[in-house]
Design a protein around this motif. Structure first.
Motif, PDB file in Angstrom:
ATOM      1  N   VAL A  41       0.844  -1.189   0.000  1.00  0.00           N
ATOM      2  CA  VAL A  41       0.000   0.000   0.000  1.00  0.00           C
ATOM      3  C   VAL A  41       0.886   1.248   0.000  1.00  0.00           C
ATOM      4  O   VAL A  41       2.091   1.173   0.247  1.00  0.00           O
ATOM      5  N   ARG A  42       0.282   2.391  -0.264  1.00  0.00           N
ATOM      6  CA  ARG A  42       1.042   3.648  -0.237  1.00  0.00           C
ATOM      7  C   ARG A  42       1.249   4.131   1.186  1.00  0.00           C
ATOM      8  O   ARG A  42       2.319   4.622   1.533  1.00  0.00           O
ATOM      9  N   ARG A  43       0.189   4.015   2.023  1.00  0.00           N
ATOM     10  CA  ARG A  43       0.269   4.515   3.393  1.00  0.00           C
ATOM     11  C   ARG A  43      -0.178   3.418   4.350  1.00  0.00           C
ATOM     12  O   ARG A  43      -1.349   3.004   4.333  1.00  0.00           O
ATOM     13  N   ILE A  44       0.719   2.977   5.200  1.00  0.00           N
ATOM     14  CA  ILE A  44       0.405   1.895   6.125  1.00  0.00           C
ATOM     15  C   ILE A  44      -0.590   2.350   7.186  1.00  0.00           C
ATOM     16  O   ILE A  44      -1.471   1.604   7.595  1.00  0.00           O
ATOM     17  N   GLY A  45      -0.510   3.593   7.618  1.00  0.00           N
ATOM     18  CA  GLY A  45      -1.334   4.054   8.719  1.00  0.00           C
ATOM     19  C   GLY A  45      -2.743   4.448   8.361  1.00  0.00           C
ATOM     20  O   GLY A  45      -3.498   4.899   9.224  1.00  0.00           O
ATOM     21  N   ARG A  46      -3.148   4.289   7.133  1.00  0.00           N
ATOM     22  CA  ARG A  46      -4.483   4.701   6.712  1.00  0.00           C
ATOM     23  C   ARG A  46      -5.556   3.854   7.415  1.00  0.00           C
ATOM     24  O   ARG A  46      -5.396   2.648   7.597  1.00  0.00           O
ATOM     25  N   ASP A  47      -6.642   4.504   7.802  1.00  0.00           N
ATOM     26  CA  ASP A  47      -7.743   3.809   8.458  1.00  0.00           C
ATOM     27  C   ASP A  47      -8.492   2.950   7.441  1.00  0.00           C
ATOM     28  O   ASP A  47      -9.032   3.447   6.459  1.00  0.00           O
ATOM     29  N   ARG A  48      -8.505   1.641   7.662  1.00  0.00           N
ATOM     30  CA  ARG A  48      -9.190   0.701   6.766  1.00  0.00           C
ATOM     31  C   ARG A  48     -10.338  -0.006   7.465  1.00  0.00           C
ATOM     32  O   ARG A  48     -10.718  -1.119   7.104  1.00  0.00           O
TER      33      ARG A  48
END
Length: 437
Positions: A41-48
């Protein structure tokens, strides 16, 4: 079987969810469990949200994930040309199987992916690249290989089909219908790829490549969007017993010199209400396939969305995983025919032409003379006061002409000469007519 997932957006998240919910069934179908080795992914910390996946599986190093020895299958749902092309070529050359939904990449440089698959010995599957969950590419690629496909006609973009369906149902103009599509989530904030036909053209290239055993790229596809379609065009189509759809048309046939060629085009067209594609409304997709032995086949369903696309992705994952367990490889690319693509000018079609003309004696004869000079036969003519009013002679009038089948170049040249006549105030619209009324 261990998967590397590239991308975890709308489609990628649905792939993860279905892998979790259907793990037991998928393992039974394949003969071994499916496990996610990592998710790039581009951003690991994104809320999924509550995605059922171990956060430790996320990485921002897709190439590193692809190169891992414990990865068997690479699933790509990122989209775009680069860096996706480099990632997939790397995976395929390393002998890993690849499942992708990347229509743009396949249409621009599918040959590079097929060559890399042949070099590495892995499978390349891409059912999700065209028409979402509709099982379409596999039948073209496998089921119909004992037949000769002559023509593929399809509605392969849900956004434009929703817009045109709304215009037909309500009488709205293009701008109003696009606004409604955007509010309902059918159109992106920037709808250019859809409304200008780029998305459909990429899919047309993929369909033509499979149907005619030739490498066809998006650059080979004649493309027109729907932004010039007006409420008046839709009303005129209704008066003819037709509706307007954005069609992708791929046809096999001889050119003027008798050589076998293919024609691939995307453009709005009037089709009669009796045609199977005419009733395809809302954001649905449908593809009409014509083959010499099988006859006419229709494929219909939801052509986009996270869950439908993920369904097609997982179908491919099951197929390539079975092959790897069995130590076999699926049939490689079939491009033996290597048919050249016919220029758009040689494509045979019909035109619906709406003219704003001066209402005086001799106008119809002068207009008919232009058609005759270009060897274009007129099928029907409808004449009346401009705007449907009651104005008398000496004022403007509407002239609507539908032609018989002719080469597109001759039809285009006819329209161009009509624009230069002093009796023609304007060429209000030009639309192609497909199918038999």
């Amino acid at each position: 079987m261990r998967l590397a997932l590239l991308g975890c957006g709308t489609v990628g998240s649905e792939v993860v969810r279905l892998l979790h919910e259907q793990s037991a069934d998928l393992a039974a179908r394949i003969g071994a469990p499916l496990e996610i080795a990592g998710i790039a992914v581009r951003r690991i910390g994104r809320d999924r949200g509550d995605l059922p996946v171990d956060p430790a599986l996320f990485t921002t190093d897709p190439l590193g994930l692809i190169k891992r020895d414990d990865v068997d299958v690479v699933v790509e749902v990122v989209g775009g040309i680069e860096p996706a092309r480099s990632w997939l070529v790397e995976a395929l050359r390393a002998g890993k199987s690849v499942v992708t939904a990347n229509k743009a990449l396949l249409a621009e440089d599918g040959g590079a992916l097929h060559d890399a698959a042949a070099e590495g010995g892995g499978d390349l599957y891409y059912e999700a690249a065209v028409a979402g969950a509709i099982p379409l590419l596999r039948p073209l690629r496998e089921s119909l290989h004992g037949d000769r496909i002559t023509r593929v006609t399809g509605i392969v973009n849900g956004t434009t089909n929703f817009i045109l369906s709304a215009m037909d149902a309500t009488g709205a103009g293009f701008a109003e219908a696009l606004e409604e599509a955007t509010e309902l989530g059918y159109a992106e904030a920037d709808p250019t790829a859809d409304v200008e036909g780029f998305d459909a053209a990429a899919k047309a290239a993929i369909l033509a490549s499979l149907a005619f055993h030739s490498r066809v790229s998006a650059a080979d596809v004649h493309r027109e969007g729907i932004t010039e379609v007006t409420a008046a065009d839709v009303a005129s189509a209704k008066a003819m017993g037709c509706t307007i759809k954005l069609l992708c048309i791929a046809a096999r046939g001889a050119d003027a010199a008798g050589r076998e060629t293919v024609s691939v085009r995307v453009h709005p067209a009037m089709i009669p209400l009796t045609h199977p594609l005419a009733s395809v409304g809302d954001a649905f997709n449908a593809v009409f396939v014509e083959a010499e032995a099988a006859g006419q086949l229709m494929f219909y369903g939801r052509g986009a969305g996270g869950a439908p696309t993920a369904s097609a992705v997982l179908g491919d994952v099951v197929a390539v995983s079975r092959n790897r367990l069995a130590g076999v490889r699926a049939a490689s690319e079939s491009a033996y025919a290597d048919l050249p693509v016919r220029p758009m000018g040689e494509a045979l079609t019909r035109y619906h032409i709406s003219l704003d003309v001066t209402d005086r004696p001799g106008v119809l004869a002068a207009v008919a003379g232009v058609f005759a000079r270009h060897d274009v036969s007129i099928a029907t003519v409808r004449q009346g006061p401009a705007g449907g009013g009651t104005a008398g002679r000496g004022e403007d009038a509407d002239l609507v002409i539908v032609t018989h089948v002719a080469p597109d170049a001759a039809l285009a040249a006819t329209v161009e000469e009509l624009r230069g006549l002093d009796i023609v105030r304007s060429v209000a619209s030009v639309l192609r007519v497909e199918g038999e009324a």
